[in-house]
Design an enzyme around this catalytic site. Structure first.
Site, PDB file in Angstrom:
ATOM      1  N   ASP A 194      -3.532 -19.816  18.119  1.00 34.56           N
ATOM      2  CA  ASP A 194      -2.069 -19.820  18.218  1.00 34.56           C
ATOM      3  C   ASP A 194      -1.563 -18.911  19.342  1.00 34.56           C
ATOM      4  O   ASP A 194      -0.520 -19.171  19.939  1.00 34.56           O
ATOM      5  CB  ASP A 194      -1.542 -19.281  16.874  1.00 34.56           C
ATOM      6  CG  ASP A 194      -0.272 -19.961  16.399  1.00 34.56           C
ATOM      7  OD1 ASP A 194       0.108 -20.976  16.987  1.00 34.56           O
ATOM      8  OD2 ASP A 194       0.329 -19.464  15.429  1.00 34.56           O
ATOM      9  N   LYS A 211      10.760 -16.278   9.398  1.00 32.27           N
ATOM     10  CA  LYS A 211      10.860 -17.185  10.552  1.00 32.27           C
ATOM     11  C   LYS A 211       9.976 -16.656  11.677  1.00 32.27           C
ATOM     12  O   LYS A 211      10.326 -15.680  12.342  1.00 32.27           O
ATOM     13  CB  LYS A 211      12.299 -17.310  11.058  1.00 32.27           C
ATOM     14  CG  LYS A 211      12.428 -18.520  11.998  1.00 32.27           C
ATOM     15  CD  LYS A 211      13.474 -18.365  13.071  1.00 32.27           C
ATOM     16  CE  LYS A 211      12.947 -17.822  14.375  1.00 32.27           C
ATOM     17  NZ  LYS A 211      11.913 -18.591  15.057  1.00 32.27           N
ATOM     18  N   GLY A 222      12.122  -3.952  22.200  1.00 29.44           N
ATOM     19  CA  GLY A 222      11.193  -3.806  23.324  1.00 29.44           C
ATOM     20  C   GLY A 222      10.900  -2.365  23.711  1.00 29.44           C
ATOM     21  O   GLY A 222      11.383  -1.424  23.087  1.00 29.44           O
ATOM     22  N   GLU A 261      11.182  -4.508  30.724  1.00 28.11           N
ATOM     23  CA  GLU A 261       9.927  -4.787  30.016  1.00 28.11           C
ATOM     24  C   GLU A 261       9.284  -6.034  30.609  1.00 28.11           C
ATOM     25  O   GLU A 261       9.924  -7.079  30.711  1.00 28.11           O
ATOM     26  CB  GLU A 261      10.237  -5.013  28.531  1.00 28.11           C
ATOM     27  CG  GLU A 261       8.998  -5.182  27.690  1.00 28.11           C
ATOM     28  CD  GLU A 261       9.331  -5.483  26.233  1.00 28.11           C
ATOM     29  OE1 GLU A 261      10.223  -6.308  25.985  1.00 28.11           O
ATOM     30  OE2 GLU A 261       8.699  -4.883  25.349  1.00 28.11           O
TER      31      GLU A 261
HETATM   32  P1  NAD Z   1      12.435 -12.962  21.043  1.00 26.29           P
HETATM   33  O1  NAD Z   1      13.535 -11.978  20.874  1.00 26.29           O
HETATM   34  O2  NAD Z   1      12.593 -14.039  22.039  1.00 26.29           O
HETATM   35  O3  NAD Z   1      12.146 -13.699  19.645  1.00 26.29           O
HETATM   36  C1  NAD Z   1      11.841 -12.990  18.471  1.00 26.29           C
HETATM   37  C2  NAD Z   1      12.189 -13.862  17.282  1.00 26.29           C
HETATM   38  O4  NAD Z   1      13.602 -14.054  17.252  1.00 26.29           O
HETATM   39  C3  NAD Z   1      11.573 -15.249  17.349  1.00 26.29           C
HETATM   40  O5  NAD Z   1      11.179 -15.654  16.057  1.00 26.29           O
HETATM   41  C4  NAD Z   1      12.733 -16.085  17.862  1.00 26.29           C
HETATM   42  O6  NAD Z   1      12.627 -17.456  17.535  1.00 26.29           O
HETATM   43  C5  NAD Z   1      13.891 -15.428  17.130  1.00 26.29           C
HETATM   44  N1  NAD Z   1      15.213 -15.718  17.710  1.00 26.29           N
HETATM   45  C6  NAD Z   1      15.526 -16.059  18.987  1.00 26.29           C
HETATM   46  N2  NAD Z   1      16.853 -16.270  19.101  1.00 26.29           N
HETATM   47  C7  NAD Z   1      17.394 -16.042  17.886  1.00 26.29           C
HETATM   48  C8  NAD Z   1      18.724 -16.094  17.360  1.00 26.29           C
HETATM   49  N3  NAD Z   1      19.758 -16.469  18.115  1.00 26.29           N
HETATM   50  N4  NAD Z   1      18.926 -15.779  16.067  1.00 26.29           N
HETATM   51  C9  NAD Z   1      17.891 -15.402  15.287  1.00 26.29           C
HETATM   52  N5  NAD Z   1      16.605 -15.366  15.713  1.00 26.29           N
HETATM   53  C10 NAD Z   1      16.355 -15.673  16.996  1.00 26.29           C
HETATM   54  O7  NAD Z   1      11.110 -12.123  21.306  1.00 26.29           O
HETATM   55  P2  NAD Z   1       9.639 -12.668  21.616  1.00 26.29           P
HETATM   56  O8  NAD Z   1       9.596 -13.174  23.018  1.00 26.29           O
HETATM   57  O9  NAD Z   1       9.183 -13.596  20.514  1.00 26.29           O
HETATM   58  O10 NAD Z   1       8.763 -11.334  21.467  1.00 26.29           O
HETATM   59  C11 NAD Z   1       8.620 -10.422  22.484  1.00 26.29           C
HETATM   60  C12 NAD Z   1       9.557  -9.246  22.287  1.00 26.29           C
HETATM   61  O11 NAD Z   1       9.339  -8.655  21.009  1.00 26.29           O
HETATM   62  C13 NAD Z   1       9.311  -8.140  23.284  1.00 26.29           C
HETATM   63  O12 NAD Z   1      10.528  -7.652  23.791  1.00 26.29           O
HETATM   64  C14 NAD Z   1       8.608  -7.061  22.475  1.00 26.29           C
HETATM   65  O13 NAD Z   1       8.766  -5.763  22.980  1.00 26.29           O
HETATM   66  C15 NAD Z   1       9.266  -7.240  21.153  1.00 26.29           C
HETATM   67  N6  NAD Z   1       8.424  -6.635  20.089  1.00 26.29           N
HETATM   68  C16 NAD Z   1       8.829  -5.466  19.499  1.00 26.29           C
HETATM   69  C17 NAD Z   1       8.032  -4.853  18.537  1.00 26.29           C
HETATM   70  C18 NAD Z   1       8.446  -3.562  17.876  1.00 26.29           C
HETATM   71  O14 NAD Z   1       7.926  -3.259  16.801  1.00 26.29           O
HETATM   72  N7  NAD Z   1       9.337  -2.778  18.447  1.00 26.29           N
HETATM   73  C19 NAD Z   1       6.828  -5.438  18.170  1.00 26.29           C
HETATM   74  C20 NAD Z   1       6.443  -6.632  18.791  1.00 26.29           C
HETATM   75  C21 NAD Z   1       7.255  -7.221  19.748  1.00 26.29           C
END
Ligand code: NAD
Length: 503
Positions: free
Chosen positions: A100, A182, A259, A392
């Protein structure tokens, strides 16, 4: 395991909607194996209507006393069984997660083991967490007790699916809630495998749903729905900020793990081998796709040339390869689109005057064909105010900067919107203490990096988010505190005592 055998263990793509496996009715999503671009599964994600249904069913099941007022040790048993289920399936989960996400099997096995540990830990916390008899100020028994919130939505990113899922689902279930998870659209399969395990563990049907799908559709519904009492979100800062706005409208508590642009600091008195290994691991493990990646490296001037020289040589020697190869250190990025974004960050930095010390391209050769690989990259000649030091990248890209002394490095490290993690390499623990206390960051690592314990809180400052997960208090985040007073005098209240006696 052969590729056609892997197909047999991959979840079939149906959603787990309040205890029922069924096709989604939302937009199509595709899980791709990042090592060669092969399609794992194409599935229909959850629509808003699917979400509405899952919420309605979860509400009924959560309100049932059979779950809501279950004794802590009884509810804990469900968590222990889920932990056992994960442990019994580590190889399978690991394979699904590697397909995945493209992560190495070694890493995904560790993530699965840590998810099992998280469920077991929150079972134990639940059994041992006491409510309080608070100090009396009058003749009454005064108690502080905690109750489930109701329905919790967990929204997770793609980079460490099973571990970040467990970090939310375990305490939320332990607290007596129903949970709607989700996962991110690039990695829907791992969470669906978790659903299979939760179902096998005998959790009452309806309490847990896994609803992959578009953020703007199902994600949005979960955030805005009036029956969702809390959102626990991990993901990007802009998505987190939008969720926070909507949560404010509903007056809903929300935790945001966002992030980072974490500084790693190497002082000239550091054990150089230790620091070198730690810096490499901090930025290039998980191919840099880690919120806590040490992506800004500050090296004290006295050792700058030697340290950076060795770092570049070691980075060139890292083994970039297939996620199933046990020797691989740097596996592909999650998706071709993400590789393009990472490459664009590097191109912009070079255009702005950065010097490329190594990497900066996809690796060449048949072994990498079709995969979204990107070479570990080091950039120098940058300023802390440059975009590459502020934004980031979420990939294997390190910016290296020199510093003069403690004051200089504290100022540079803090001159950033993020505040998630920081690594300090020095043989002087007093210096580490001084510098670590002065840097705005949720976590400080001294002479180590990316080390975690489920018992220790985790979270960020500034653009890295708000709220803390993990630790004993992590359970309370999913509960409503209630104060309970019982009169011990047995006498009418003096304010109305005369009136009452006269009637
Ligand atoms: P993202 O913000 O694009 O998506 C995260 C989740 O939010 C996904 O499930 C996505 O489908 C959902 N989402 C998107 N739009 C939404 C909306 N309008 N309403 C509700 N949910 C919505 O992030 P990504 O690209 O999946 O992950 C990478 C990011 O996550 C990086 O910035 C990373 O730093 C961060 N991250 C933070 C931690 C932490 O613990 N601080 C851990 C892992 C990743």
């Amino acid at each position: 395991m052969k590729m056609d055998q892997i197909d047999d263990i991959l979840p079939d793509g149906r959603l787990f909607l309040a205890g029922e496996w069924r096709e989604g009715t939302g937009a199509e999503i595709t899980s791709v194996f990042p090592a060669d671009g092969r399609v794992n599964r194409v599935l229909r994600g959850a629509s808003a209507a699917d979400g509405q249904e899952a919420i309605a069913r979860a509400k009924a099941v959560q309100a049932d006393p059979a779950w809501r007022v279950l004794k802590p040790h009884e509810r804990a048993r469900h968590l222990y069984r889920i932990a056992d289920g994960i442990e019994a399936n580590i190889d399978r989960i690991s394979m699904i997660q590697s397909c995945d996400t493209g992560k190495t099997l070694r890493e995904t096995a560790a993530l699965a083991a840590s998810a099992a540990g998280t469920f077991r830990y929150y079972g134990a916390v639940l059994e041992t967490m006491d409510d309080e008899l608070t100090a009396q100020r009058a003749d009454s028994l005064t108690l502080s007790v905690h109750e489930p919130l109701g329905l919790v939505a967990a929204i997770t990113p793609w980079n460490s699916p099973i571990a970040s899922d467990a970090q939310k689902v375990a305490p939320a279930l332990a607290a007596g809630n129903a949970v709607l998870l989700k996962p991110a659209s690039w990695s829907p399969l791992t969470a669906l495998e978790l659903a299979r395990i939760v179902e096998e563990a005998g959790l009452p049907r309806g309490l847990f749903s896994v609803l992959p799908g578009a953020g703007r559709e199902i994600g949005n519904l979960l955030v805005e729905h009036p029956d969702i009492a809390r959102v626990s979100f991990t993901g990007g800062t802009s998505t987190g900020r939008m969720i926070a706005r909507k949560a404010a409208e509903k007056l809903m508590p929300v935790s945001l793990e966002l992030g980072g642009k974490s500084p790693t600091i190497v002082f000239d008195d550091a054990d150089m081998d230790l620091a070198l290994a730690g810096v490499l691991f901090g930025i290039f493990s998980s191919s840099g796709q880690s919120c806590i990646a040490g992506s800004r490296l500050f090296v004290q001037r006295g050792v700058y040339d030697t340290f950076v020289g060795r770092l570049v040589a070691a980075t060139r020697a890292l083994r970039v390869g297939h996620p199933f190869d046990a020797a691989t250190q740097v596996a592909p990025l999650i998706h071709e689109d993400h590789r393009r974004e990472v490459a664009a960050h590097v191109a912009a930095a070079l255009e702005a005057g950065a010097e490329l010390l190594c990497g900066g391209a996809a690796p060449e050769g048949d072994a990498y064909a079709g995969g979204s690989y990107y070479l570990p990259t080091i950039l120098a000649g940058v300023k802390n105010t440059d975009r590459i030091c502020r934004e980031e990248v979420f990939g294997p890209v390190l910016a290296v900067l020199p510093f003069d002394d403690e004051e200089d490095v504290i100022a540079q490290a803090n001159d950033n919107d993020y505040g998630l993690a920081c690594g300090i390499w020095t043989s002087d623990f007093r210096k580490a203490w001084r510098v670590g206390r002065a840097i705005r960051s949720g976590t400080i690592w001294h002479n180590t990096y990316k080390q975690f314990s489920i018992s220790t809180p985790f979270g960020g400052e500034g653009d890295s988010g708000t709220g803390r997960e993990k630790g004993r208090q992590g359970l309370r985040a999913y509960m409503a505190q209630k104060s309970f007073y019982t009169d011990m005098t047995g006498a009418p209240h003096p304010w109305a005592a005369d009136t009452v006696r006269a009637t």
